[in-house]
Design a protein around this motif. Structure first.
Motif, mmCIF file in Angstrom:
data_model
loop_
_atom_site.group_PDB
_atom_site.id
_atom_site.type_symbol
_atom_site.label_atom_id
_atom_site.label_comp_id
_atom_site.label_asym_id
_atom_site.label_seq_id
_atom_site.Cartn_x
_atom_site.Cartn_y
_atom_site.Cartn_z
ATOM 1 N N ILE A 1 -16.350 51.940 9.610
ATOM 2 C CA ILE A 1 -15.519 52.942 8.558
ATOM 3 C C ILE A 1 -14.839 52.407 7.611
ATOM 4 C CG2 ILE A 1 -13.900 54.617 8.457
ATOM 5 C CD1 ILE A 1 -14.756 55.444 11.497
ATOM 6 N N LEU A 2 -14.234 50.954 7.776
ATOM 7 C CA LEU A 2 -13.639 50.408 6.785
ATOM 8 C C LEU A 2 -14.299 49.523 6.097
ATOM 9 C CD1 LEU A 2 -10.492 49.532 9.041
ATOM 10 C CD2 LEU A 2 -10.496 51.105 7.089
ATOM 11 N N GLY A 3 -15.562 49.465 6.057
ATOM 12 C CA GLY A 3 -16.464 48.942 5.235
ATOM 13 C C GLY A 3 -17.083 47.503 5.784
ATOM 14 N N ALA A 4 -16.939 47.133 6.937
ATOM 15 C CA ALA A 4 -17.645 46.103 7.365
ATOM 16 C C ALA A 4 -19.135 46.054 7.260
ATOM 17 C CB ALA A 4 -17.060 45.483 8.559
ATOM 18 N N SER A 5 -19.978 45.297 6.651
ATOM 19 C CA SER A 5 -21.396 45.559 6.482
ATOM 20 C C SER A 5 -22.263 45.106 7.924
ATOM 21 C CB SER A 5 -21.965 44.678 5.498
ATOM 22 O OG SER A 5 -21.659 43.257 5.675
ATOM 23 N N GLU A 6 -21.650 43.947 8.744
ATOM 24 C CA GLU A 6 -22.347 43.730 10.066
ATOM 25 C C GLU A 6 -21.474 43.364 11.039
ATOM 26 O OE1 GLU A 6 -26.223 41.598 9.834
ATOM 27 O OE2 GLU A 6 -25.515 41.265 7.590
ATOM 28 N N TYR A 7 -21.851 43.246 12.329
ATOM 29 C CA TYR A 7 -21.073 42.891 13.451
ATOM 30 C C TYR A 7 -21.803 41.761 14.041
ATOM 31 C CZ TYR A 7 -17.496 43.340 17.088
ATOM 32 O OH TYR A 7 -16.975 43.097 18.051
ATOM 33 N N PHE A 8 -21.220 40.719 14.265
ATOM 34 C CA PHE A 8 -21.823 39.595 15.114
ATOM 35 C C PHE A 8 -20.963 39.451 16.235
ATOM 36 C CE2 PHE A 8 -23.672 38.893 10.934
ATOM 37 C CZ PHE A 8 -24.966 38.740 11.237
ATOM 38 N N TYR A 9 -21.462 39.492 17.461
ATOM 39 C CA TYR A 9 -20.734 38.909 18.696
ATOM 40 C C TYR A 9 -20.918 37.395 18.671
ATOM 41 C CZ TYR A 9 -19.621 39.145 23.508
ATOM 42 O OH TYR A 9 -19.066 39.225 24.840
ATOM 43 N N LYS A 10 -19.884 36.678 18.868
ATOM 44 C CA LYS A 10 -19.784 35.331 18.730
ATOM 45 C C LYS A 10 -20.639 34.479 19.937
ATOM 46 C CE LYS A 10 -15.232 34.308 16.522
ATOM 47 N NZ LYS A 10 -13.959 33.930 16.883
ATOM 48 N N PRO A 11 -20.444 34.785 20.940
ATOM 49 C CA PRO A 11 -21.328 34.059 21.940
ATOM 50 C C PRO A 11 -22.909 34.053 21.672
ATOM 51 C CG PRO A 11 -19.715 35.113 23.120
ATOM 52 C CD PRO A 11 -19.619 35.862 21.733
ATOM 53 N N HIS A 12 -23.045 35.345 21.078
ATOM 54 C CA HIS A 12 -24.892 35.391 21.036
ATOM 55 C C HIS A 12 -25.291 35.542 19.581
ATOM 56 C CE1 HIS A 12 -24.345 36.436 25.235
ATOM 57 N NE2 HIS A 12 -23.304 37.251 24.983
ATOM 58 N N THR A 13 -24.411 34.812 18.784
ATOM 59 C CA THR A 13 -24.879 34.827 17.311
ATOM 60 C C THR A 13 -25.156 33.601 16.739
ATOM 61 O OG1 THR A 13 -23.587 36.624 16.644
ATOM 62 C CG2 THR A 13 -24.555 35.479 14.931
ATOM 63 N N SER A 14 -26.336 33.186 16.400
ATOM 64 C CA SER A 14 -26.625 31.520 16.019
ATOM 65 C C SER A 14 -25.735 31.401 14.545
ATOM 66 C CB SER A 14 -28.294 31.554 15.754
ATOM 67 O OG SER A 14 -28.865 32.258 14.668
ATOM 68 N N LEU A 15 -25.774 30.454 14.262
ATOM 69 C CA LEU A 15 -25.089 30.181 13.031
ATOM 70 C C LEU A 15 -26.090 30.441 11.850
ATOM 71 C CD1 LEU A 15 -23.125 26.293 13.967
ATOM 72 C CD2 LEU A 15 -22.211 29.062 13.497
ATOM 73 N N ALA A 16 -27.327 29.970 12.187
ATOM 74 C CA ALA A 16 -28.374 30.479 11.150
ATOM 75 C C ALA A 16 -28.258 31.752 11.041
ATOM 76 C CB ALA A 16 -29.743 29.815 11.613
ATOM 77 N N LYS A 17 -28.100 32.650 11.614
ATOM 78 C CA LYS A 17 -28.325 34.104 11.704
ATOM 79 C C LYS A 17 -27.121 34.567 10.882
ATOM 80 C CE LYS A 17 -28.966 38.492 13.863
ATOM 81 N NZ LYS A 17 -29.366 39.065 14.995
ATOM 82 N N LEU A 18 -25.998 34.007 11.087
ATOM 83 C CA LEU A 18 -24.674 34.099 10.225
ATOM 84 C C LEU A 18 -24.931 33.717 8.881
ATOM 85 C CD1 LEU A 18 -21.769 35.377 10.397
ATOM 86 C CD2 LEU A 18 -20.961 33.304 11.386
ATOM 87 N N LYS A 19 -25.281 32.698 8.891
ATOM 88 C CA LYS A 19 -25.340 31.951 7.423
ATOM 89 C C LYS A 19 -26.310 33.099 6.597
ATOM 90 C CE LYS A 19 -25.807 27.573 5.221
ATOM 91 N NZ LYS A 19 -26.244 26.120 5.470
ATOM 92 N N SER A 20 -27.588 33.462 7.224
ATOM 93 C CA SER A 20 -28.536 34.271 6.443
ATOM 94 C C SER A 20 -27.617 35.338 5.956
ATOM 95 C CB SER A 20 -29.693 34.566 7.328
ATOM 96 O OG SER A 20 -30.496 35.450 6.831
ATOM 97 N N SER A 21 -26.951 36.019 6.780
ATOM 98 C CA SER A 21 -26.119 37.332 6.596
ATOM 99 C C SER A 21 -25.140 36.850 5.293
ATOM 100 C CB SER A 21 -25.522 37.836 7.654
ATOM 101 O OG SER A 21 -24.765 39.068 7.449
ATOM 102 N N VAL A 22 -24.473 36.094 5.354
ATOM 103 C CA VAL A 22 -23.703 35.676 4.400
ATOM 104 C C VAL A 22 -24.509 35.466 3.123
ATOM 105 C CG1 VAL A 22 -22.141 33.478 3.605
ATOM 106 C CG2 VAL A 22 -21.793 34.424 5.894
ATOM 107 N N ASN A 23 -25.331 34.722 3.213
ATOM 108 C CA ASN A 23 -26.304 34.652 1.960
ATOM 109 C C ASN A 23 -26.953 35.788 1.350
ATOM 110 O OD1 ASN A 23 -27.553 32.684 0.214
ATOM 111 N ND2 ASN A 23 -29.497 33.360 1.166
ATOM 112 N N ASN A 24 -27.222 36.714 2.242
ATOM 113 C CA ASN A 24 -27.419 38.323 1.577
ATOM 114 C C ASN A 24 -26.416 38.715 1.169
ATOM 115 O OD1 ASN A 24 -30.183 37.798 2.612
ATOM 116 N ND2 ASN A 24 -29.935 38.908 4.797
ATOM 117 N N ALA A 25 -25.096 38.867 1.687
ATOM 118 C CA ALA A 25 -23.942 39.603 1.165
ATOM 119 C C ALA A 25 -23.623 39.029 -0.376
ATOM 120 C CB ALA A 25 -22.867 39.304 2.292
#
Length: 125
Positions: free
Chosen positions: A98-122
């Motif tokens: 509701i407050l405008g966060a585009s994605e939610y990643f759960y730390k223990p199960h998120t690869s750094l590459a996936k987070l970086k890809s999301s950052v790149n897209n944003a």
């Protein structure tokens, strides 16, 4: 060069993410350990993106995100939640979305590459 504000209370996690995200020199990364430091850091250099842990000292992430969004200069900044709170737990309030966060990643199960890809897209949009 784009600027990322990483709001992460765990020093080790903050160092790892900061180093990983800034390694290819596409972005600068500032790390804040709590909500007060994050607001101060955003005042000093406006972030193009925030990566937010919801469990932060001196606020909770939902309250921080609400306060952050209340400033007109920061109302449209993209936010990615990267938290150790279970998605189901966070989904109960849905405040992060509701407050405008585009994605939610759960730390223990998120690869750094996936987070970086999301950052790149944003930051590309």
């Amino acid at each position: 060069m784009k600027h990322i504000l990483l709001v992460e209370p765990d020093e080790s996690v903050g160092n790892i993410l900061s180093h990983y995200l800034s390694a290819d020199k596409k972005w600068t990364v500032a790390v804040a350990r709590n909500a007060q430091d994050a607001i101060h850091a955003a005042d000093e250099k406006r972030p193009d993106l925030i990566i937010l842990e919801l469990a932060i000292p001196m606020h909770n992430g939902f309250a921080f995100l609400h306060e952050f969004r209340s400033y007109s200069d920061w109302a449209e900044n993209p936010v990615i939640v990267h938290s150790h709170l279970a998605k189901e737990e966070a989904r109960m309030s849905k405040s992060w979305k509701i407050l405008g966060a585009s994605e939610y990643f759960y730390k223990p199960h998120t690869s750094l590459a996936k987070l970086k890809s999301s950052v790149n897209n944003a930051l590309s949009s």
